[in-house]
Design an enzyme around this catalytic site. Structure first.
Site, short mmCIF file in Angstrom:
data_model
loop_
_atom_site.label_atom_id
_atom_site.label_comp_id
_atom_site.label_asym_id
_atom_site.label_seq_id
_atom_site.Cartn_x
_atom_site.Cartn_y
_atom_site.Cartn_z
CB SER A 136 43.99 33.31 31.08
OG SER A 136 44.37 35.00 31.26
CE LYS B 295 46.52 35.23 34.44
NZ LYS B 295 46.29 34.55 33.23
#
Length: 230
Positions: free
Chosen positions: A41, A95
């Protein structure tokens, strides 16, 4: 007597070992830690098999293994690579922080708008062969430089993958943050589970400590050791 002396020596050695292990666990729980990157990701910034260094004191001091903060630290900055607990199920995620409290954030066809200003994007050449996992490298992909205010970094888009490419505008409330993966079309992030409370922030990631290639018998990727996270 000899047996007793050996027993006392063993007890001292065990005590030193236990004290050392306790200090190590306390250090990892409260100050600094490392974690493996299990998914793509954050490609291309982080790739599967990277071990990242985390500063657990970056945003404050909290009771280990809880969301209870003892002292508030520095405020998170836009562009930080953040380790946090997912508000969806508590999973530890990594993230990039995109939206700060008070920001108005919108995405239109992959392009971000922050406080109604269009973020500049510049196309980049593809990475060198082997710099991405095989599963990602074989997909049609594009790399772009995303010029966040005060923090430029690389993002990846996968044009042929179904993904959420538009949302908002969203006004980020106090003590909430909007997180996105650098691999924009292969990341479960704030587009899916919403904004992240400040209490969920665990650490700021700073560097790649080690990296092992799962596509090649977990051989070390020497070029990635010590790589700073932009």
């Amino acid at each position: 007597m000899k047996l007793l002396a050996n027993g006392l020596r063993a007890a001292r050695d065990n005590k030193r070992f236990l004290v050392g292990m306790s200090l190590l666990f306390a250090f990892r729980a409260c100050i600094a830690d490392w974690a493996v990157v299990p998914s793509g990701s954050m490609n291309p910034t982080l790739i599967e098999g990277d071990y990242i260094l985390m500063n657990r004191l970056a945003y404050g001091v909290r009771v280990p293994a809880t969301t209870v903060w003892l002292k508030r630290g520095s405020e998170p900055r836009r562009g930080d690579v953040v380790v946090f607990s997912s508000p969806e199920d508590g999973t530890k995620l990594v993230k990039r922080l995109i939206g700060l409290p008070g920001d108005v954030v919108e995405m239109r066809g992959e392009a971000l708008y922050i406080n109604h200003q269009h973020i500049a994007y510049t196309p980049l050449p593809d990475v060198a062969p082997g710099a991405l996992p095989q599963a990602t490298a074989t997909l049609a992909h594009e790399l772009w430089s995303e010029a966040l205010p005060g923090r430029e970094h690389t993002v990846m888009v996968l044009p042929e993958v179904r993904a959420v490419r538009s949302f908002g505008p969203i006004t980020v409330p106090q003590d909430r943050y909007l997180m996105l993966g650098d691999n924009r079309d292969n990341s479960r992030d704030s587009r899916y589970f919403g904004l992240v409370p400040r209490k969920n922030l665990i650490a700021r990631a700073s560097h790649v400590a080690l990296s092992f290639d799962p596509d090649h018998l977990y051989m070390p990727r020497l070029a990635r050791i010590g790589k700073p996270l932009d």
